[in-house]
Write an enzyme that holds these catalytic residues in place. Structure first.
Site, PDB file in Angstrom:
ATOM      1  N   TYR A 133       0.831  -1.213   0.000  1.00 14.80           N
ATOM      2  CA  TYR A 133       0.000   0.000   0.000  1.00 14.80           C
ATOM      3  C   TYR A 133       0.870   1.270   0.000  1.00 14.80           C
ATOM      4  CZ  TYR A 133      -3.801  -3.099   1.765  1.00 14.80           C
ATOM      5  OH  TYR A 133      -4.723  -4.104   1.965  1.00 14.80           O
ATOM      6  N   HIS A 163       0.826 -11.385   1.089  1.00 17.25           N
ATOM      7  CA  HIS A 163      -0.265 -10.611   0.481  1.00 17.25           C
ATOM      8  C   HIS A 163      -1.013 -11.367  -0.622  1.00 17.25           C
ATOM      9  CE1 HIS A 163      -1.421  -6.145  -0.250  1.00 17.25           C
ATOM     10  NE2 HIS A 163      -2.402  -6.910  -0.641  1.00 17.25           N
TER      11      HIS A 163
END
Ligand code: A2P
Length: 307
Positions: A51, A120
């Site tokens: 992110y 992830h």
């Protein structure tokens, strides 16, 4: 059950039922937004190396804790390893690179220990097991309290079992009434792996509606989100709650921690307020029939297909 008390078991620790998601919050904005989220009552903050906002999130955590008179232990923090993805010209990380990536995340966040560290996506291909071995070692060494994966299928998790390694404690996946993944969720339940829901608000008309916030949401889904006849709108009105609250309540009532993101303090408060109503069995059954299959949060398609 109040928002601050409600938690789900995660291995031998607990995770708050409602967490604050930070995807698409820019690093420069993250400190203020995360501190606000803690001030209104969020006790779980979810971020990821991918992110690109861990430094801002870390500053927000420090500020939020100080403002609310909390200690670090009052907060649950999740971050994620970006595993690499050869298809994007990004070589998968091996064992040492995984350890180095963890160290970089921990430093950016300004934390000694991470509560939950996830891989992830399964895009690490032949490096997936090495990456998982590194997470297992981080847990053994006390650097993380729980470890898991994200966007993994049954087959990716079976690969871990076949390698003789401890199984993940959580799998963070896209879960909402339009993407219920019943077979995967049943598998996770049978294995004692907690499903954590992301993108719970996909069926909302406002979800990723701004320019630059791409997804694989179809035109048909967008039209259905906007329809005044949307079953979620009708149902939410019956309970006297917002459509967002209904969708989030569906998650926690199904046993999934949820991770709503909002940059607006009123909507943050609303998203924490999920415990003053209960969706009836009949309405839960009606929602169970609304599944449309794969997730849409990633513009590139459901990330379970990444490896
Ligand atoms: P906002 O930040 O303006 O509240 P994502 O799931 O992609 O992380 O994003 C969640 C999206 O849903 C954001 O656009 C956010 O907008 C919006 N949102 C969050 N909470 C609510 C709510 N309670 N009601 C309406 N929209 C919401």
């Amino acid at each position: 059950m109040t928002p601050l008390q409600s938690r789900f078991a995660l291995g031998d620790i607990h995770i708050p039922a409602v967490g604050f998601g930070t995807y698409l919050i820019a690093d420069d904005d993250a400190a203020g937004v995360v501190a606000d989220a803690i001030s209104v009552g969020f006790r779980h903050i979810d971020t990821a190396a991918g992110y690109h906002n861990e430094a801002g999130v870390g500053a927000g955590i420090a500020d939020g804790i100080a403002r609310a008179g909390l200690s670090r232990d009052d907060l649950f923090v999740t971050t994620k390893l970006w595993p690499g993805n050869a298809a994007w010209g990004d070589p998968p990380k091996g064992y040492d690179e995984t350890r180095a990536a963890f160290e970089a995340s921990r430093t950016a966040l300004g934390l000694d220990v991470i509560d939950l560290y996830l891989i992830h996506a399964p895009s690490g291909a032949d490096k997936r097991v090495e990456q998982w071995q590194a997470l297992c070692d981080l847990k053994t060494e006390g650097m993380v309290r729980a470890i898991g994966v994200s966007n993994y299928t049954e087959a990716h998790i079976e690969e871990i079992r076949a390698a003789g390694l401890p199984m993940p404690e959580a799998n963070q996946i896209e879960l909402h009434p339009w993407s219920q993944k019943p077979d995967l969720v049943a598998f996770l339940r049978a294995e004692g792996i907690l499903p954590i829901a992301y993108s719970s608000l996909v069926p909302l008309s406002t979800w990723r509606a701004e320019p630059g916030q791409s997804s694989a949401k179809t035109e048909e889904m967008k039209a259905d989100s906007q329809s005044a006849e949307s079953p979620f709108k009708t149902m939410a009105a019956r309970y006297g709650v917002s459509e967002a609250q209904l969708l989030l309540r569906w998650g926690v009532q199904s046993g999934f921690p949820v991770l709503p993101k909002s940059t607006n303090a009123d909507r943050m408060k609303q998203n924490l307020d999920l415990f003053s109503f209960e969706i009836s069995r009949q309405d839960m059954d009606m929602m169970a029939a609304m599944d449309r299959g794969d997730g849409v949060a990633w513009a590139t398609g459901d990330p379970r297909d990444m490896g």
